[in-house]
Design an enzyme around this catalytic site. Sequence first.
Site, PDB file in Angstrom:
ATOM      1  N   ASP A 172      -1.511  -1.329  -3.876  1.00  0.00           N
ATOM      2  CA  ASP A 172      -1.881  -0.599  -5.094  1.00  0.00           C
ATOM      3  C   ASP A 172      -0.772  -0.694  -6.143  1.00  0.00           C
ATOM      4  O   ASP A 172       0.311  -1.244  -5.880  1.00  0.00           O
ATOM      5  CB  ASP A 172      -2.227   0.860  -4.756  1.00  0.00           C
ATOM      6  CG  ASP A 172      -1.185   1.511  -3.862  1.00  0.00           C
ATOM      7  OD1 ASP A 172       0.016   1.365  -4.165  1.00  0.00           O
ATOM      8  OD2 ASP A 172      -1.556   2.151  -2.853  1.00  0.00           O
ATOM      9  N   ASP A 192      -8.590 -17.318 -16.119  1.00  0.00           N
ATOM     10  CA  ASP A 192      -9.359 -17.826 -14.996  1.00  0.00           C
ATOM     11  C   ASP A 192     -10.363 -18.896 -15.434  1.00  0.00           C
ATOM     12  O   ASP A 192     -11.073 -18.703 -16.430  1.00  0.00           O
ATOM     13  CB  ASP A 192     -10.111 -16.629 -14.395  1.00  0.00           C
ATOM     14  CG  ASP A 192     -10.742 -16.909 -13.057  1.00  0.00           C
ATOM     15  OD1 ASP A 192     -10.008 -17.085 -12.084  1.00  0.00           O
ATOM     16  OD2 ASP A 192     -11.996 -16.945 -12.986  1.00  0.00           O
ATOM     17  N   ASP A 239      -5.011   3.176   2.452  1.00  0.00           N
ATOM     18  CA  ASP A 239      -6.345   2.630   2.775  1.00  0.00           C
ATOM     19  C   ASP A 239      -6.289   1.178   3.222  1.00  0.00           C
ATOM     20  O   ASP A 239      -7.309   0.543   3.450  1.00  0.00           O
ATOM     21  CB  ASP A 239      -7.262   2.754   1.551  1.00  0.00           C
ATOM     22  CG  ASP A 239      -6.694   2.027   0.334  1.00  0.00           C
ATOM     23  OD1 ASP A 239      -5.514   1.597   0.376  1.00  0.00           O
ATOM     24  OD2 ASP A 239      -7.426   1.871  -0.655  1.00  0.00           O
ATOM     25  N   ASP A 285      -4.677 -10.946 -15.488  1.00  0.00           N
ATOM     26  CA  ASP A 285      -5.636 -12.000 -15.173  1.00  0.00           C
ATOM     27  C   ASP A 285      -6.859 -11.792 -16.060  1.00  0.00           C
ATOM     28  O   ASP A 285      -7.399 -10.689 -16.127  1.00  0.00           O
ATOM     29  CB  ASP A 285      -6.036 -11.905 -13.692  1.00  0.00           C
ATOM     30  CG  ASP A 285      -6.212 -13.256 -13.062  1.00  0.00           C
ATOM     31  OD1 ASP A 285      -6.941 -14.075 -13.653  1.00  0.00           O
ATOM     32  OD2 ASP A 285      -5.638 -13.502 -11.992  1.00  0.00           O
ATOM     33  N   GLU A 295      -6.031 -21.474 -16.098  1.00  0.00           N
ATOM     34  CA  GLU A 295      -6.398 -22.162 -14.857  1.00  0.00           C
ATOM     35  C   GLU A 295      -7.510 -23.109 -15.258  1.00  0.00           C
ATOM     36  O   GLU A 295      -8.565 -22.671 -15.729  1.00  0.00           O
ATOM     37  CB  GLU A 295      -6.887 -21.172 -13.805  1.00  0.00           C
ATOM     38  CG  GLU A 295      -7.209 -21.883 -12.491  1.00  0.00           C
ATOM     39  CD  GLU A 295      -8.269 -21.195 -11.672  1.00  0.00           C
ATOM     40  OE1 GLU A 295      -8.224 -21.288 -10.446  1.00  0.00           O
ATOM     41  OE2 GLU A 295      -9.186 -20.562 -12.256  1.00  0.00           O
ATOM     42  N   HIS A 344      -3.054 -17.498  -4.907  1.00  0.00           N
ATOM     43  CA  HIS A 344      -3.991 -16.809  -4.007  1.00  0.00           C
ATOM     44  C   HIS A 344      -5.190 -17.671  -3.620  1.00  0.00           C
ATOM     45  O   HIS A 344      -6.059 -17.198  -2.893  1.00  0.00           O
ATOM     46  CB  HIS A 344      -4.463 -15.520  -4.690  1.00  0.00           C
ATOM     47  CG  HIS A 344      -5.263 -15.826  -5.929  1.00  0.00           C
ATOM     48  ND1 HIS A 344      -4.685 -16.361  -7.070  1.00  0.00           N
ATOM     49  CD2 HIS A 344      -6.580 -15.737  -6.183  1.00  0.00           C
ATOM     50  CE1 HIS A 344      -5.628 -16.570  -7.966  1.00  0.00           C
ATOM     51  NE2 HIS A 344      -6.795 -16.200  -7.455  1.00  0.00           N
ATOM     52  N   ASP A 345      -5.272 -18.903  -4.135  1.00  0.00           N
ATOM     53  CA  ASP A 345      -6.390 -19.791  -3.788  1.00  0.00           C
ATOM     54  C   ASP A 345      -5.946 -20.960  -2.921  1.00  0.00           C
ATOM     55  O   ASP A 345      -6.751 -21.844  -2.621  1.00  0.00           O
ATOM     56  CB  ASP A 345      -7.010 -20.387  -5.066  1.00  0.00           C
ATOM     57  CG  ASP A 345      -7.728 -19.353  -5.906  1.00  0.00           C
ATOM     58  OD1 ASP A 345      -8.183 -18.349  -5.341  1.00  0.00           O
ATOM     59  OD2 ASP A 345      -7.827 -19.559  -7.127  1.00  0.00           O
ATOM     60  N   ASP A 357       0.860  -1.191   0.000  1.00  0.00           N
ATOM     61  CA  ASP A 357       0.000   0.000   0.000  1.00  0.00           C
ATOM     62  C   ASP A 357       0.899   1.245   0.000  1.00  0.00           C
ATOM     63  O   ASP A 357       1.983   1.227   0.578  1.00  0.00           O
ATOM     64  CB  ASP A 357      -0.867  -0.031   1.271  1.00  0.00           C
ATOM     65  CG  ASP A 357      -1.927   1.055   1.275  1.00  0.00           C
ATOM     66  OD1 ASP A 357      -2.197   1.640   0.205  1.00  0.00           O
ATOM     67  OD2 ASP A 357      -2.496   1.319   2.364  1.00  0.00           O
TER      68      ASP A 357
HETATM   69  C1  NOJ Z   1     -10.305 -18.815  -9.819  1.00  0.00           C
HETATM   70  C2  NOJ Z   1      -9.665 -17.673  -9.103  1.00  0.00           C
HETATM   71  O1  NOJ Z   1      -8.301 -17.969  -8.921  1.00  0.00           O
HETATM   72  C3  NOJ Z   1     -10.410 -17.515  -7.801  1.00  0.00           C
HETATM   73  O2  NOJ Z   1      -9.766 -16.658  -6.916  1.00  0.00           O
HETATM   74  C4  NOJ Z   1     -11.820 -17.060  -8.123  1.00  0.00           C
HETATM   75  O3  NOJ Z   1     -12.575 -17.042  -6.944  1.00  0.00           O
HETATM   76  C5  NOJ Z   1     -12.502 -18.024  -9.109  1.00  0.00           C
HETATM   77  N1  NOJ Z   1     -11.640 -18.424 -10.177  1.00  0.00           N
HETATM   78  C6  NOJ Z   1     -13.707 -17.361  -9.723  1.00  0.00           C
HETATM   79  O4  NOJ Z   1     -13.310 -16.347 -10.603  1.00  0.00           O
END
Ligand code: NOJ
Length: 573
Positions: A33, A211, A29, A102, A264, A333-334, A20
């Site tokens: 960014d 995605d 915030d 993305d 993905e 990130h998942d 940030d």
């Molecule tokens: C995969 C993304 O990596 C994830 O973070 C997202 O929630 C789902 N696709 C839906 O877009």
Amino acid sequence: MKAWWKDRVAYQIYPRSFQDTPETEYPNDGFGDIPGIITHLDDIKELGAGIIWLSPVYRSPDADNGYDISDYYSIDPKFGTMADMERLFAEAAARDIKIIMDLVINHTSDEHEWFLKSRDPQSPYRDYYIWQPPRKAADGSRLPPRLPPNNWTGFFMGEVWEYDEKSGEYYLHLFDKKQPDLNYKNPKVKEEIKNILRFWLDKGASGFRCDVINVLYKTSLADGKKSMAVRGLEHYKSQEGNHAILRELRSDVFDSYDCFTVGETVMVDLEEAKLLCDESRGELDMLFYFEHLEIDRRIARFIPKKFLACRLLEVLTKWQQGLEWNALYLENHDQARIVSHFGAAKKSASPDGKPSPYWERSAKMLAILELTLRGTPFIFQGQEIGMTNFDFKSLDEVNDVESHGLDKLMKKMHIPGFLRWKWIKASSRDNSRTPMQWDGGENAGFSRGKPWLGINSNYRHINYAAQKNDPCSVLNFYKTLIAMRQKSECLKSGEFVPLFANNRLMIYQRKLGEESYIIALNFSSRKARLPKKAFAYLSGAILMASTDRKQLNGHLLPWEGALIKPNLSGCLP
Ligand code: NOJ
């Protein structure tokens, strides 16, 4: 000529958690960014990465942290402006770093202008989404209690149909109800997407991380088969229509640019992956599969089961040998942080925030694993300093829409609270989304405001500044290993040969012409005796190890990983 994206290491930035600054419309915030990313480009370069994958920075109401886009052509003000984005492209290019964006095109936000218009059945936008009348009940009525159009279930553990009172129809959303699915049977949708791609490629993007790219095309809306996981998949996963869309995007757009795509791909199997990545078909350049991270999980990634190194090697072998080129990753990130998943930092840190004893060794061992496989490695922000899972105290600290969906579903199934929490805590996507730990100061140097998500309490022990000047740190280990990989065609693209594995040990070889390496990894806190028959080829010099040993002497120390130059290649199988 070899494609440039096969020669580089990629680094994933999750912008809201990266850095940030006071430099946007919303200074300090608590959200990272774009100006913040620019301040760290030199760090990324020093790490040895030559590609950045940028998670979404487009305008979004944030129902799913930016994966619900309300305008593909603008930057969300919390991340900065289009001028900031242009500066990022320019500054990255000046350092020879390529940026891939993305691409989230299975769905938009329900606040996207197309969807707002599509709510009117007379609008030309109606057909941009998948609208259906309620299903007729046995007595022929469509009145309440109404039946949704089919029995599918969604990726966030809930319904996939949302009823719209005004038009008397449902719309489809495989993810959150604020993420309506686009209708790819409508050619206009594809044309809109092509314009979006051209816009970003013309601005300077070098490609896209796509995605959930294998679920775009819904062949039919018939009921799905019974399933413990996502019901209805057989009607939309990796369908022929989906392959055709990818080919069309390639021939109409990507072919005119020097760019690449990494998909993905949800629940993809090797056969589907081969079709998606077969060069002659012109669809994707590489893809992210999930199987290796699910070897110790049941029902996708939520319920734990025993980790077995031999199972991991089996899965890696299948993909390493099955595809010509892989996208390599252990974190994103998942996913949970890899040191807390496959490594030694499974339990929360001690109350003073000190990481568990073998944290560092296992972080280095896992670096060896990822960086000695064939393909393009993707390192997720924080992985290079061994960041661990978050020490959440309760579900109130969790922001992730998926974790809350999972909790609701498990409650319905009468799973007791302590178990629900145990599983969510270990698998929640927020584990990897906590802010980057830059230093030991206020908010780990991430922000001068209140961070949007909690900071891990171990930030005084695990942070970038502390590791930068420590030659033995995880960070410097990553740097050295990346530099070594970059010099070796064998490590990048050589053949992968599995040699040995048991419950906690794994040994494999990489070879290309005369060049060869052996990699031996111990996934446990116990010393492991090496198999006798492997003594000969493991007796070579250790080039890099997660310990400071130079010879293995018949065993691996706890969480030891070693990259070895075999001195007796003749005795290898
Ligand atoms: C995969 C993304 O990596 C994830 O973070 C997202 O929630 C789902 N696709 C839906 O877009």
